[in-house]
Scaffold this motif. Structure first.
Motif, PDB file in Angstrom:
ATOM      1  N   GLN A 153       0.825  -1.201   0.000  1.00 34.35           N
ATOM      2  CA  GLN A 153       0.000   0.000   0.000  1.00 34.35           C
ATOM      3  C   GLN A 153       0.865   1.260   0.000  1.00 34.35           C
ATOM      4  O   GLN A 153       0.607   2.207  -0.743  1.00 34.35           O
ATOM      5  N   THR A 154       1.907   1.255   0.832  1.00 39.49           N
ATOM      6  CA  THR A 154       2.795   2.409   0.891  1.00 39.49           C
ATOM      7  C   THR A 154       3.553   2.583  -0.423  1.00 39.49           C
ATOM      8  O   THR A 154       3.713   3.714  -0.922  1.00 39.49           O
ATOM      9  N   ARG A 155       3.990   1.485  -0.993  1.00 37.05           N
ATOM     10  CA  ARG A 155       4.710   1.561  -2.270  1.00 37.05           C
ATOM     11  C   ARG A 155       3.805   2.124  -3.360  1.00 37.05           C
ATOM     12  O   ARG A 155       4.234   2.969  -4.170  1.00 37.05           O
ATOM     13  N   ASP A 156       2.562   1.658  -3.414  1.00 42.34           N
ATOM     14  CA  ASP A 156       1.635   2.158  -4.432  1.00 42.34           C
ATOM     15  C   ASP A 156       1.394   3.662  -4.277  1.00 42.34           C
ATOM     16  O   ASP A 156       1.291   4.389  -5.272  1.00 42.34           O
ATOM     17  N   LEU A 157       1.308   4.125  -3.041  1.00 43.23           N
ATOM     18  CA  LEU A 157       1.119   5.562  -2.812  1.00 43.23           C
ATOM     19  C   LEU A 157       2.327   6.362  -3.301  1.00 43.23           C
ATOM     20  O   LEU A 157       2.179   7.431  -3.907  1.00 43.23           O
ATOM     21  N   LEU A 158       3.522   5.845  -3.043  1.00 42.10           N
ATOM     22  CA  LEU A 158       4.731   6.536  -3.494  1.00 42.10           C
ATOM     23  C   LEU A 158       4.833   6.530  -5.016  1.00 42.10           C
ATOM     24  O   LEU A 158       5.251   7.527  -5.623  1.00 42.10           O
ATOM     25  N   VAL A 159       4.453   5.409  -5.655  1.00 41.67           N
ATOM     26  CA  VAL A 159       4.486   5.349  -7.119  1.00 41.67           C
ATOM     27  C   VAL A 159       3.507   6.355  -7.717  1.00 41.67           C
ATOM     28  O   VAL A 159       3.814   7.053  -8.695  1.00 41.67           O
ATOM     29  N   THR A 160       2.323   6.451  -7.108  1.00 39.51           N
ATOM     30  CA  THR A 160       1.339   7.430  -7.589  1.00 39.51           C
ATOM     31  C   THR A 160       1.852   8.856  -7.432  1.00 39.51           C
ATOM     32  O   THR A 160       1.706   9.698  -8.340  1.00 39.51           O
ATOM     33  N   HIS A 166      13.002   5.544  -1.925  1.00 39.64           N
ATOM     34  CA  HIS A 166      12.155   4.806  -0.988  1.00 39.64           C
ATOM     35  C   HIS A 166      11.387   3.681  -1.675  1.00 39.64           C
ATOM     36  O   HIS A 166      11.153   2.629  -1.060  1.00 39.64           O
ATOM     37  N   ILE A 167      11.034   3.855  -2.942  1.00 39.45           N
ATOM     38  CA  ILE A 167      10.381   2.773  -3.674  1.00 39.45           C
ATOM     39  C   ILE A 167      11.339   1.598  -3.842  1.00 39.45           C
ATOM     40  O   ILE A 167      10.948   0.431  -3.689  1.00 39.45           O
ATOM     41  N   ALA A 168      12.589   1.887  -4.150  1.00 37.96           N
ATOM     42  CA  ALA A 168      13.587   0.818  -4.285  1.00 37.96           C
ATOM     43  C   ALA A 168      13.782   0.084  -2.962  1.00 37.96           C
ATOM     44  O   ALA A 168      13.916  -1.150  -2.937  1.00 37.96           O
ATOM     45  N   GLU A 169      13.794   0.808  -1.858  1.00 38.70           N
ATOM     46  CA  GLU A 169      13.935   0.160  -0.546  1.00 38.70           C
ATOM     47  C   GLU A 169      12.739  -0.733  -0.238  1.00 38.70           C
ATOM     48  O   GLU A 169      12.904  -1.839   0.285  1.00 38.70           O
ATOM     49  N   LEU A 170      11.544  -0.267  -0.568  1.00 41.54           N
ATOM     50  CA  LEU A 170      10.354  -1.083  -0.339  1.00 41.54           C
ATOM     51  C   LEU A 170      10.343  -2.309  -1.245  1.00 41.54           C
ATOM     52  O   LEU A 170       9.874  -3.382  -0.838  1.00 41.54           O
ATOM     53  N   ASP A 171      10.844  -2.168  -2.475  1.00 41.23           N
ATOM     54  CA  ASP A 171      10.916  -3.314  -3.388  1.00 41.23           C
ATOM     55  C   ASP A 171      11.818  -4.404  -2.815  1.00 41.23           C
ATOM     56  O   ASP A 171      11.500  -5.597  -2.899  1.00 41.23           O
ATOM     57  N   ILE A 172      12.931  -4.004  -2.241  1.00 36.86           N
ATOM     58  CA  ILE A 172      13.845  -4.985  -1.642  1.00 36.86           C
ATOM     59  C   ILE A 172      13.173  -5.701  -0.474  1.00 36.86           C
ATOM     60  O   ILE A 172      13.243  -6.933  -0.337  1.00 36.86           O
ATOM     61  N   ALA A 173      12.490  -4.936   0.378  1.00 39.34           N
ATOM     62  CA  ALA A 173      11.815  -5.532   1.527  1.00 39.34           C
ATOM     63  C   ALA A 173      10.694  -6.475   1.088  1.00 39.34           C
ATOM     64  O   ALA A 173      10.535  -7.575   1.627  1.00 39.34           O
ATOM     65  N   LEU A 174       9.901  -6.056   0.097  1.00 38.76           N
ATOM     66  CA  LEU A 174       8.802  -6.889  -0.388  1.00 38.76           C
ATOM     67  C   LEU A 174       9.315  -8.163  -1.044  1.00 38.76           C
ATOM     68  O   LEU A 174       8.751  -9.250  -0.848  1.00 38.76           O
ATOM     69  N   ASP A 175      10.378  -8.034  -1.821  1.00 38.75           N
ATOM     70  CA  ASP A 175      10.951  -9.209  -2.487  1.00 38.75           C
ATOM     71  C   ASP A 175      11.376 -10.255  -1.463  1.00 38.75           C
ATOM     72  O   ASP A 175      11.053 -11.444  -1.589  1.00 38.75           O
ATOM     73  N   ALA A 176      12.078  -9.810  -0.427  1.00 43.57           N
ATOM     74  CA  ALA A 176      12.539 -10.752   0.594  1.00 43.57           C
ATOM     75  C   ALA A 176      11.368 -11.348   1.369  1.00 43.57           C
ATOM     76  O   ALA A 176      11.334 -12.559   1.643  1.00 43.57           O
ATOM     77  N   LEU A 177      10.374 -10.531   1.706  1.00 41.69           N
ATOM     78  CA  LEU A 177       9.251 -11.004   2.509  1.00 41.69           C
ATOM     79  C   LEU A 177       8.375 -11.977   1.734  1.00 41.69           C
ATOM     80  O   LEU A 177       7.970 -13.027   2.268  1.00 41.69           O
ATOM     81  N   VAL A 178       8.068 -11.658   0.472  1.00 44.19           N
ATOM     82  CA  VAL A 178       7.210 -12.531  -0.324  1.00 44.19           C
ATOM     83  C   VAL A 178       7.892 -13.859  -0.600  1.00 44.19           C
ATOM     84  O   VAL A 178       7.253 -14.926  -0.533  1.00 44.19           O
ATOM     85  N   HIS A 179       9.186 -13.849  -0.890  1.00 45.75           N
ATOM     86  CA  HIS A 179       9.906 -15.108  -1.094  1.00 45.75           C
ATOM     87  C   HIS A 179       9.950 -15.941   0.188  1.00 45.75           C
ATOM     88  O   HIS A 179       9.959 -17.171   0.121  1.00 45.75           O
ATOM     89  N   ARG A 180       9.991 -15.284   1.329  1.00 43.50           N
ATOM     90  CA  ARG A 180       9.977 -16.020   2.598  1.00 43.50           C
ATOM     91  C   ARG A 180       8.616 -16.651   2.869  1.00 43.50           C
ATOM     92  O   ARG A 180       8.530 -17.789   3.343  1.00 43.50           O
ATOM     93  N   ILE A 181       7.533 -15.948   2.547  1.00 44.79           N
ATOM     94  CA  ILE A 181       6.190 -16.446   2.835  1.00 44.79           C
ATOM     95  C   ILE A 181       5.729 -17.467   1.801  1.00 44.79           C
ATOM     96  O   ILE A 181       5.138 -18.496   2.154  1.00 44.79           O
TER      97      ILE A 181
END
Length: 395
Positions: free
Chosen positions: A157-164, A253-268
């Motif tokens: 949600q935060t990433r989408d807001l920043l992209v917008t 900040h979008i790049a930082e969120l992408d890194i966090a999401l990538d790691a979290l989704v691969h873990r889940i």
């Protein structure tokens, strides 16, 4: 003589009274309905036969949730509670009810035509929520927000807001160039977006650093800034530079969120992300749609319905045995499946073969085949996604 007297006496004896215990009246179950707001919730109670038992308002706090449950339980055993806005104002109440073993049903907004005829009020909305559960119109289980998938949701949600926000800033910057002074506009003409942002971010623009200044020094600094901005060209350069720096800030900040999401989704969901065309973005959207309670997708058709790719009969008149995909479900999840199908049509050989084999000169046939591919994609995703969620909840 004695025998006749004995017979008469026996006939005149008063029969013994038999005491019969009346069967206990069944305890009526209570169905609750809640119209949620930011600071308070309005609850209604209905019994199993339909009559409304009462309505009352409670604060949207932990103490208010406890008071609401105690009030409903005062009428009898609580069967279920229908809650409006389980993903917004009702999220806290839904979590509290589920933690205390109470069945929660997600209730959608009432039909607008019925609302126009009957009017609107908070108690009426609460009664309608309870009635929707009672009649079976509302059956959806709300999303829980107590597991790791909630982290995926807020990050996305935060990433989408920043992209917008970044897109709006880029559009504003390019719109300003259209009416910029000719020398400035011509110097930036033909540059790519990346080069344009780099060039604008390097503009030497006037600023008023008034931090720590007081009195005449502060007044002089603001006066110098105003004098510099009297030139329209300098004003445009200042805004272009500020927008470019804002865009660069969003990119970081979008790049930082992408890194966090990538790691979290691969873990889940490691099995789901390993499928062809399903990266962290698509898998993250599917996880957000399903949420932390995997019972929402108890079957493959349930997941298809949830993502809006379940076939529905649309026969009428002479057109029989005709189907289309559901227009309900999570449209963002449906869009994620669409992007995955397009990726597979470009690079996945079995998908390309399917399209080539079944494609006809009819232009609308390709759209139909893409809808079929989305349904087939859900069939492939379902076992991997359920396995990932089961592993997550047993870990």
């Amino acid at each position: 003589m004695s025998s006749e007297q004995d017979g008469e006496s026996s006939m005149t004896k008063t029969p013994k009274k038999v005491t019969r215990t009346a069967p206990a009246a069944p305890v009526a179950e209570v169905i609750g309905g809640v119209d949620t707001h930011r600071d308070f919730h309005v609850a209604a109670a209905k019994d199993s036969l339909g009559p409304t038992l009462g309505t009352r308002s409670f604060p949207a706090t932990s103490a208010g949730y406890a008071a609401l449950v105690a009030w409903l339980a005062g009428f009898g055993p609580i069967s279920a509670v229908g809650v409006e806005g389980t993903g917004c104002y009702g999220a806290g109440l839904s979590t509290y009810l589920i933690e205390h073993g109470i069945t929660v049903v997600e209730v959608n907004r009432p039909n607008r035509q019925k609302r126009r005829r009957a009017g609107k009020s908070d108690p009426r909305d609460a009664i309608n929520a309870a009635a929707a559960v009672q009649s079976g119109d509302a059956t959806a289980a709300p999303k829980t927000r107590t597991g790791p998938i909630e982290s995926v949701r807020v990050l996305r949600q935060t990433r989408d807001l920043l992209v917008t926000a970044r897109t709006r800033a880029i559009n504003t910057l390019k719109a300003l160039l259209v009416t910029a002074p000719a020398p400035l506009r011509e110097s930036l003409h033909g540059l790519s977006t990346t080069a344009l942002l780099t060039h604008c971010a390097a503009f030497d623009t006037p600023t008023a650093d008034v931090k720590g200044l007081r009195g005449k020094a502060k007044t002089q600094a603001t006066t110098d800034l105003a004098e510099a901005l009297l030139d329209p060209g300098m004003g445009v350069r200042t805004v272009l530079g500020e927008l470019a720096r804002i865009i660069a800030h969003h990119n970081t900040h979008i790049a930082e969120l992408d890194i966090a999401l990538d790691a979290l989704v691969h873990r889940i969901a490691p099995r789901t992300t390993a499928l062809f065309g399903l990266g962290p973005d698509t898998t993250g959207q599917l996880l957000t749609t399903v949420s932390d309670n995997p019972d929402r997708i108890h079957s493959e058709p349930a997941l298809a319905t949830l993502t809006g790719v379940a076939p529905q009969d649309c026969s009428s008149g002479r057109t029989q045995d005709h189907h289309r995909l559901s227009r309900a479900g999570d449209r963002q999840a449906n869009a994620a499946l669409y992007r995955t199908v397009l990726t597979r049509l470009a690079w996945h050989e079995p998908t390309r073969t399917y399209m080539t084999t079944r494609l006809t000169p009819n232009a609308s046939n390709k759209k139909h085949l893409i809808r079929c591919l989305k349904r087939y994609l859900i069939r492939e995703i379902y076992p991997h996604l359920t396995t990932d969620l089961a592993t997550l909840h047993t870990a």
